[in-house]
Design an enzyme around this catalytic site. Structure first.
Site, PDB file in Angstrom:
ATOM      1  N   TYR A   4       0.849  -1.185   0.000  1.00 50.93           N
ATOM      2  CA  TYR A   4       0.000   0.000   0.000  1.00 50.93           C
ATOM      3  C   TYR A   4       0.888   1.240   0.000  1.00 50.93           C
ATOM      4  CZ  TYR A   4      -3.761  -3.221   1.227  1.00 50.93           C
ATOM      5  OH  TYR A   4      -4.671  -4.250   1.227  1.00 50.93           O
ATOM      6  N   HIS A   5       0.399   2.289  -0.632  1.00 48.62           N
ATOM      7  CA  HIS A   5       1.196   3.494  -0.791  1.00 48.62           C
ATOM      8  C   HIS A   5       0.417   4.729  -0.360  1.00 48.62           C
ATOM      9  CE1 HIS A   5       4.582   1.702  -3.070  1.00 48.62           C
ATOM     10  NE2 HIS A   5       3.661   0.858  -3.502  1.00 48.62           N
ATOM     11  N   GLU A  21       0.990  10.606  -2.033  1.00 53.28           N
ATOM     12  CA  GLU A  21       2.168  11.248  -2.628  1.00 53.28           C
ATOM     13  C   GLU A  21       2.956  10.246  -3.469  1.00 53.28           C
ATOM     14  OE1 GLU A  21       0.542  13.689   0.450  1.00 53.28           O
ATOM     15  OE2 GLU A  21       1.159  11.571   0.498  1.00 53.28           O
ATOM     16  N   GLU A  44     -10.630   2.111   2.219  1.00 54.38           N
ATOM     17  CA  GLU A  44     -10.657   0.879   1.422  1.00 54.38           C
ATOM     18  C   GLU A  44      -9.416   0.806   0.537  1.00 54.38           C
ATOM     19  OE1 GLU A  44     -14.520   1.057  -0.444  1.00 54.38           O
ATOM     20  OE2 GLU A  44     -15.545   1.197   1.495  1.00 54.38           O
ATOM     21  N   ARG A  54     -13.589   7.325   6.192  1.00 54.78           N
ATOM     22  CA  ARG A  54     -14.336   6.864   5.017  1.00 54.78           C
ATOM     23  C   ARG A  54     -14.677   7.996   4.046  1.00 54.78           C
ATOM     24  NH1 ARG A  54     -18.805   3.029   3.734  1.00 54.78           N
ATOM     25  NH2 ARG A  54     -20.553   4.171   2.797  1.00 54.78           N
ATOM     26  N   HIS A  75     -14.656  -0.945  -4.656  1.00 56.76           N
ATOM     27  CA  HIS A  75     -14.752  -0.755  -3.211  1.00 56.76           C
ATOM     28  C   HIS A  75     -14.186  -1.996  -2.506  1.00 56.76           C
ATOM     29  CE1 HIS A  75     -17.824   2.629  -2.973  1.00 56.76           C
ATOM     30  NE2 HIS A  75     -17.840   2.327  -4.261  1.00 56.76           N
ATOM     31  N   GLU A  89     -17.239  -4.865  -4.815  1.00 60.89           N
ATOM     32  CA  GLU A  89     -16.650  -4.969  -3.474  1.00 60.89           C
ATOM     33  C   GLU A  89     -15.564  -6.044  -3.534  1.00 60.89           C
ATOM     34  OE1 GLU A  89     -17.400  -3.090  -0.930  1.00 60.89           O
ATOM     35  OE2 GLU A  89     -19.305  -2.162  -1.520  1.00 60.89           O
TER      36      GLU A  89
END
Length: 424
Positions: A127-128, A131, A186, A241, A307, A385
């Site tokens: 995950y990033h 930026e 998410e 969220r 999602h 989802e």
């Protein structure tokens, strides 16, 4: 539990979740309870709890008999919540015992990962931050022919929302649009869109299906639609969220996936996770994206909003729980979604429920799939989802990014074949 106790409960939840923005919000001792209604009466009971106390953070809403309901509750209110939700025979279990433990593990993985934004060395398995994603988008678009960045809309805080535009053929007129990250927490959604972009571009010329998809369509993919909220979920509150509109009266944020203009409804507390805003398209993210997407007219042939979580592939209508007879494309939408799901499940054995969004999951007005179909006139409009089914919820481990991307890529190739066959 009396009404005054419940009101105090709701107030404490709001204070904890909405105003804890001075310093990083922690979720020490927060539990996710799981309740699985076994009868229609039990389902109605849990739906009543959700309706009365909309400021509770329901990770999965009550939808169907036999389908789990997940709700996160603070330590101070757990006993009161269990008492308020309990009834004879209804089982309430602790599904996640400490949300902060999962957040801490995720944060440690990100610190230890190689967050290199160079397009060649970019870590697609992690995950990033936004930026890092923005830097990757710049590098990726400048490093690949037929790839560019395109402005889709702007955010409340003034960020420009960019998509990656893949246009390999000057003769392609039809447009396929995909967005991720409309709900900030998410994270698997932006990660999946990024991986799809990389796979599409890298497989062009070697994979016949992908080559045909990119030769016959312009693909526009937005990794992070809700930039303000996504940044906030990294810096201040992992469980954030909504967007970052301060509203009036204290509670921050509008649920962008309740703010679209098709069948928008304005009810709801400003402190609720699903607050729809003051009016339809009140948020610049949505009003601007509508202008952008409408500019393609009838050339826009696909709208997908990614999602998490739950593993669903859903088509309109979403604004009602009733199956409406007047729906000329229901059979085609379902048939394609079923073929896509078959391709998804063939990769890692993960099943996605195919259904009509409102009747088969839960009704939500002003949502994206109805916007795509009802407002934009796009026949193939879906909300998806992604993983998982609740073991990790919004804290899906980074090790599942690639398996998720692999199965969705397989599904998108099946979908792309249909688009080419029908419109090219």
């Amino acid at each position: 539990m009396g009404i005054n106790q419940l009101l105090r409960f709701a107030f404490v939840v709001v204070i904890t979740c909405q105003f804890g923005t001075h310093g990083k919000v922690r979720y020490d001792g927060y539990k996710v309870f799981r309740i699985t209604p076994r009868t229609q009466d039990e389902l109605k009971w849990i739906q009543g709890v959700a309706d009365r106390w909309e400021t509770l953070d329901f990770w999965r809403h009550p939808t169907k008999v036999g389908r789990p309901v997940d709700v996160m509750v603070s330590p101070a209110q757990q006993l009161d919540f269990v008492r308020s939700a309990s009834r004879p025979g209804l089982e309430i279990t602790t599904w996640i015992s400490n949300v902060q433990d999962m957040i801490d593990r995720e944060a440690a993985e990100m610190i230890n990962s190689k967050n290199d934004v160079n397009a060649v060395n970019f870590d697609y398995n992690q995950y990033h931050t936004y930026e890092e994603i923005f830097a990757w988008m710049n590098e990726f678009s400048s490093s690949n022919s037929g790839v560019s960045m395109v402005k889709v809309t702007t955010t409340y805080e003034g960020e420009t929302v960019y998509g990656i535009r893949i246009a390999k053929s000057p003769f392609a007129k039809n447009v396929a649009y995909i967005q991720g990250g409309i709900h900030a927490r998410e994270w698997i959604s932006p990660a999946t869109v990024i991986n799809l972009i990389d796979r599409f571009v890298s497989k062009y010329g070697s994979d016949a299906t992908v080559t045909s998809m990119l030769d016959n369509f312009v693909w526009i993919m937005v990794p992070v639609y809700n930039i303000d909220g996504y940044k906030f979920s990294h810096t201040d509150d992992r469980m954030w969220r909504k967007n970052r509109n301060p509203n009036t009266g204290g509670c921050v944020g509008v649920d962008l996936n309740r703010n679209y203009d098709y069948k928008w409804e304005g009810d709801g507390s400003k402190c609720a996770q699903t607050y729809p805003g003051t009016e339809k398209l009140s948020e610049p993210e949505n009003s601007g994206s509508k202008d952008f997407l409408q500019s393609f007219g009838t050339d826009l042939k696909l709208f997908i909003d990614f999602h998490s979580y739950g593993q669903y592939w859903l088509y309109p209508w979403g604004y009602t729980e009733k199956v409406i007879a007047v729906h000329p494309h229901r059979d085609d939408q379902k048939a394609l979604a079923t073929k896509v799901e078959n391709s998804i499940s063939s990769v890692h054995g993960k099943d996605y429920l195919v259904g009509e969004s409102g009747p088969d999951m839960y009704p939500a007005s002003g949502a994206s799939e109805d916007f795509g179909y009802g407002s934009l006139g796009v026949k193939y409009s879906y909300v998806v989802e992604l993983r998982d089914e609740g073991t990790f919820g919004f804290e899906l481990p980074a090790r599942q990014i690639q398996p998720t991307a692999e199965e969705i890529y397989a599904g998108m190739k099946t979908l792309g074949e249909q688009l080419v066959a029908e419109y090219a």
